[in-house]
Design an enzyme around this catalytic site. Structure first.
Site, short mmCIF file in Angstrom:
data_model
loop_
_atom_site.label_atom_id
_atom_site.label_comp_id
_atom_site.label_asym_id
_atom_site.label_seq_id
_atom_site.Cartn_x
_atom_site.Cartn_y
_atom_site.Cartn_z
N CYS A 40 68.56 37.55 -75.03
CA CYS A 40 69.61 36.39 -75.04
C CYS A 40 70.14 35.83 -73.88
CB CYS A 40 70.99 36.88 -76.17
SG CYS A 40 72.22 35.79 -76.20
N HIS A 41 70.72 34.95 -73.83
CA HIS A 41 71.11 34.67 -72.24
C HIS A 41 72.25 35.38 -71.82
CE1 HIS A 41 69.29 30.43 -72.80
NE2 HIS A 41 69.26 30.51 -71.54
N THR A 42 72.95 35.90 -72.80
CA THR A 42 74.13 36.87 -72.06
C THR A 42 73.64 38.11 -71.38
OG1 THR A 42 75.63 35.94 -74.11
CG2 THR A 42 76.38 37.95 -72.96
N HIS A 62 71.80 43.21 -76.92
CA HIS A 62 72.54 43.19 -78.13
C HIS A 62 72.13 42.44 -79.27
CE1 HIS A 62 73.08 39.22 -75.85
NE2 HIS A 62 73.62 38.65 -76.87
N GLU A 63 70.75 41.87 -79.35
CA GLU A 63 70.41 41.42 -80.59
C GLU A 63 69.35 41.81 -81.24
OE1 GLU A 63 70.14 36.53 -80.06
OE2 GLU A 63 68.36 37.10 -80.28
N CYS A 92 86.33 45.91 -88.26
CA CYS A 92 86.96 47.02 -89.03
C CYS A 92 87.41 46.80 -90.44
CB CYS A 92 88.04 47.41 -87.82
SG CYS A 92 89.77 46.61 -88.21
N CYS A 95 92.39 45.50 -89.26
CA CYS A 95 93.44 45.03 -88.14
C CYS A 95 93.85 43.61 -88.35
CB CYS A 95 92.49 44.90 -86.88
SG CYS A 95 91.30 43.59 -86.47
N CYS A 98 91.32 41.13 -88.53
CA CYS A 98 90.15 41.11 -89.88
C CYS A 98 90.66 40.86 -90.89
CB CYS A 98 89.80 42.53 -89.84
SG CYS A 98 88.32 43.07 -88.68
N CYS A 106 87.87 40.86 -84.00
CA CYS A 106 88.25 42.15 -84.58
C CYS A 106 88.76 43.11 -83.46
CB CYS A 106 87.27 42.97 -85.16
SG CYS A 106 87.63 44.83 -85.59
N ARG A 110 87.75 46.68 -79.32
CA ARG A 110 87.72 45.85 -78.35
C ARG A 110 87.87 46.21 -76.56
NH1 ARG A 110 87.49 40.56 -79.23
NH2 ARG A 110 88.03 39.16 -77.58
N CYS A 169 72.99 37.61 -83.02
CA CYS A 169 73.41 36.65 -81.93
C CYS A 169 73.18 35.24 -82.05
CB CYS A 169 73.49 37.07 -80.52
SG CYS A 169 74.25 36.20 -79.26
N ARG A 362 63.07 31.89 -78.21
CA ARG A 362 63.21 33.45 -78.10
C ARG A 362 62.17 34.24 -77.85
NH1 ARG A 362 68.02 33.32 -77.20
NH2 ARG A 362 69.58 34.20 -78.53
N1 LIG Z 1 80.04 31.27 -78.58
C1 LIG Z 1 79.30 32.21 -78.63
O1 LIG Z 1 79.70 33.51 -79.28
C2 LIG Z 1 77.65 32.34 -77.80
C3 LIG Z 1 76.74 33.12 -78.50
C4 LIG Z 1 75.50 33.16 -77.98
C5 LIG Z 1 75.37 32.09 -76.83
N2 LIG Z 1 76.45 31.27 -76.51
C6 LIG Z 1 76.07 30.39 -75.40
O2 LIG Z 1 75.49 29.10 -76.12
C7 LIG Z 1 75.03 28.19 -75.14
C8 LIG Z 1 73.69 28.07 -75.48
O3 LIG Z 1 72.91 29.04 -75.71
P1 LIG Z 1 71.25 29.18 -76.30
O4 LIG Z 1 70.67 30.38 -76.12
O5 LIG Z 1 70.94 28.08 -77.29
O6 LIG Z 1 70.91 28.40 -74.55
P2 LIG Z 1 69.41 27.61 -74.25
O7 LIG Z 1 69.39 27.47 -72.65
O8 LIG Z 1 68.26 27.80 -74.93
O9 LIG Z 1 69.60 26.05 -74.76
C9 LIG Z 1 70.69 25.00 -74.01
C10 LIG Z 1 69.73 23.68 -74.31
O10 LIG Z 1 71.02 22.54 -73.95
C11 LIG Z 1 70.03 21.72 -73.19
N3 LIG Z 1 70.57 20.80 -72.26
C12 LIG Z 1 71.05 21.24 -71.14
N4 LIG Z 1 71.55 19.93 -70.60
C13 LIG Z 1 71.65 19.11 -71.52
C14 LIG Z 1 72.18 17.87 -71.56
N5 LIG Z 1 72.79 17.27 -70.52
N6 LIG Z 1 72.43 17.15 -72.67
C15 LIG Z 1 71.96 17.48 -73.76
N7 LIG Z 1 71.29 18.86 -73.57
C16 LIG Z 1 71.33 19.81 -72.70
C17 LIG Z 1 68.75 22.31 -72.64
O11 LIG Z 1 67.61 21.62 -72.62
C18 LIG Z 1 68.64 23.45 -73.75
O12 LIG Z 1 67.59 23.19 -74.60
C19 LIG Z 1 74.83 29.15 -73.90
O13 LIG Z 1 76.08 28.83 -72.90
C20 LIG Z 1 75.23 30.67 -74.50
O14 LIG Z 1 75.76 31.28 -73.48
C21 LIG Z 1 77.60 31.41 -77.06
ZN LIG Z 2 73.51 36.80 -77.47
ZN LIG Z 3 89.02 44.56 -87.38
#
Ligand SMILES: NC(=O)c1ccc[n+]([C@@H]2O[C@H](COP(=O)([O-])OP(=O)(O)OC[C@H]3O[C@@H](n4cnc5c(N)ncnc54)[C@H](O)[C@@H]3O)[C@@H](O)[C@H]2O)c1
Ligand SMILES: [Zn+2]
Ligand SMILES: [Zn+2]
Length: 367
Positions: A40-42, A62-63, A92, A95, A98, A106, A110, A169, A362
Site C-alpha cells: 500500500c502507499h502508506t 499492514h495489508e 476494542c 472505549c 468504539c 478506537c 493508539r 486497507c 496492487r
Molecule cells: N483515509 C485512509 O484511511 C486511507 C487509507 C488508504 C489510503 N489512503 C490514501 O488514499 C489516496 C489514494 O490511494 P490509492 O492507493 O488509491 O492511490 P493511487 O496512487 O493508486 O491512486 C490515485 C489516483 O489518483 C489519480 N489522480 C492523480 N491526479 C489526479 C487528478 N488531478 N484528477 C483525477 N485523478 C487524479 C491517479 O492517476 C491515480 O490513479 C492516497 O493519498 C492514500 O494515501 C487513505
Molecule cells: Zn494502506
Molecule cells: Zn476502542
C-alpha cells in the site's frame, strides 16, 4: 522463533529482507501466520522518510491476511486456525469511540501503536537482542506477526487470503467511504476523483449503495476502464476543467456525493467544488503531503456543501471487514481486477517500484 521479514533500516533506502526474531504472544496477543499482504502507499510513504511520524528500523506492511497460529493468555476473540485480516485500525469494543456509532477511531492502544509498540509498550520483534518496532501495529511484510486480538478481523475461511488481504486497507477504505462515511443514498449521483485502489473501491461502494450515476475521474485511461468494471456509469479524464464538466453533467448543480482518492489537495478542492449546492457531501480519503493545506472558498459551505474525511473510512474493523468479505464471497465485489502483480517477499522493493510507476493497482506479496 526466527522469521523472515522486510525491514526498513533507513529512510529512502530499499527494504532489507532478513531473518529476525519474533517472541511468543503475550496476554491478549495472537501469533498469526501470514499468507498474503498487499503493498500500500502508506508503506512506501513511510519508507520514503516523508511521513513525519515514521520511525526506523521497523518491519513494514499492514495489508495482511493469514491464519491464527497461537493465542496468548486470555485471548477470547479468535481461536487457533481462524482466518484473519489484520487491522491497523483496531476495535476494542469498549472505549468511548468504539461505543459511539459516529467514529471508528478506537482509543485503546493508539498511543503505543503510533510509536511502534504493542499495547504493553514493548516489542515482540527483535534482532540480535535489540528491539525492532512494529509498523502500524501490524508489520505484515513477514512470515509471521504478533498482534493484539482487538486488531484482528475474523473472516469466513472460504475467502481466499490473497484476495482478503486487500480488505485490510485500500479496498475497504474505498468501500467504507461510500458505504459508511458518506452513506450514499440510492438513486444519487456520485463523482469519484482517483481510480487507484481507494477510488475504485469507492466506485464499487457507490454501486452497492444503489447510486444511479457514478462518474469516475482519473488521468489514466486504463484505470478508467477498471472503474467501468466496478460500476462507473461515466468516466472522465481529470484536469483543470473537471469541476465544470461535472456541473455540465448535473444541470449546473453538482453531484450529491463526491469522493477524493488522490492525495492531491488541488483535487480535494475540486471534489468540494463539484459537490451539489444545498446538500452535496465531499468525502476526502487521500493523505496530503506534509504541511499541505486545503484551500476552501467558505461560500461553498454556506450554500450547503459539506466536507468530511475519515481514517479507514469509518469502518469498525472487527464488525465491518468480515461483512465486506462476505459480500465479496456473495459475488457483490469483484476483487480480482485489483491484483496486478504477485510477488515474493524478497521482491518487496519491486512492489514499491511498480507502485511508483503506477503499474497496476496492487501487488500482493505471497508469503
Ligand atoms: N483515509 C485512509 O484511511 C486511507 C487509507 C488508504 C489510503 N489512503 C490514501 O488514499 C489516496 C489514494 O490511494 P490509492 O492507493 O488509491 O492511490 P493511487 O496512487 O493508486 O491512486 C490515485 C489516483 O489518483 C489519480 N489522480 C492523480 N491526479 C489526479 C487528478 N488531478 N484528477 C483525477 N485523478 C487524479 C491517479 O492517476 C491515480 O490513479 C492516497 O493519498 C492514500 O494515501 C487513505
Ligand atoms: Zn494502506
Ligand atoms: Zn476502542
Amino acid at each position: 522463533m526466527k522469521i523472515r521479514a522486510a525491514v526498513l533500516e533507513e529512510f529512502a533506502k530499499p527494504l532489507v529482507v532478513q531473518e529476525v526474531e519474533l517472541a511468543d504472544p503475550g496476554p491478549g496477543e495472537v501469533l498469526v501466520r501470514l499468507v498474503a499482504c498487499g503493498v500500500c502507499h502508506t508503506d512506501m510513504y513511510t519508507a520514503s522518510g516523508v511521513d513525519p511520524s515514521g520511525y526506523a528500523p521497523t518491519v513494514l506492511g499492514h495489508e495482511g491476511a493469514g491464519v491464527v497460529e497461537r493465542c496468548g493468555e486470555g485471548v477470547s476473540l479468535v481461536r487457533e486456525g481462524d482466518h484473519v485480516v489484520t487491522l491497523f485500525s483496531p476495535q476494542c469494543g469498549e472505549c468511548v469511540h468504539c461505543v459511539s456509532p459516529q467514529t471508528n477511531l478506537c482509543l485503546a492502544i493508539r498511543e503505543q501503536q503510533n510509536r511502534g509498540y504493542l499495547p504493553d509498550g514493548t516489542t515482540r520483534l527483535s534482532r540480535e537482542g535489540e528491539p525492532l518496532r512494529h509498523f502500524m501495529g501490524t508489520s505484515t511484510f513477514a512470515q509471521y506477526t504478533v498482534m493484539p486480538e482487538i486488531a484482528l478481523a475474523r473472516i469466513d475461511p472460504e475467502a481466499p487470503l490473497d484476495r482478503a488481504c486487500l480488505f485490510a486497507c485500500g479496498l475497504s477504505t474505498g468501500l467504507g467511504a461510500a458505504m459508511k462515511t458518506a452513506a450514499v443514498t440510492a438513486g444519487s449521483t456520485c463523482v469519484v476523483f482517483g481510480a487507484g485502489m481507494v477510488g475504485l473501491g469507492a466506485v464499487a461502494g457507490c454501486r452497492l449503495q444503489g447510486a444511479e450515476r457514478i462518474v469516475c475521474v482519473d488521468l489514466a485511461p486504463e484505470r478508467l476502464d477498471l472503474a467501468r468494471g466496478q460500476g462507473a456509469t461515466d468516466v472522465m479524464v481529470g484536469g483543470a476543467d473537471a469541476v465544470q464538466q461535472v456541473l455540465d453533467m448535473t444541470d449546473g448543480f453538482g453531484a450529491d456525493y463526491t469522493f477524493e482518492a488522490t492525495g492531491s489537495v488541488a483535487v480535494m478542492r475540486q471534489a468540494l467544488e463539484a459537490a451539489r449546492m444545498g446538500w452535496g457531501l465531499c468525502t476526502v480519503c487521500g493523505v496530503a503531503g506534509r504541511g499541505e493545506t486545503l484551500d476552501v472558498v467558505p461560500r461553498l459551505l454556506i450554500t450547503g456543501r459539506r466536507i468530511c474525511g475519515s481514517s479507514f473510512c469509518g469502518l469498525k474493523g472487527r464488525d465491518d471487514v468480515p461483512a465486506l468479505v462476505r459480500r465479496y464471497l456473495d459475488g457483490d465485489i469483484d476483487v480480482d481486477p485489483f491484483i496486478s502483480h504477485r510477488i515474493a517477499l524478497d521482491d518487496v522493493n519491486r512492489g514499491f517500484e511498480l507502485m511508483a510507476a503506477q503499474d497496476g493497482i496492487r501487488s500482493v506479496i505471497e508469503l
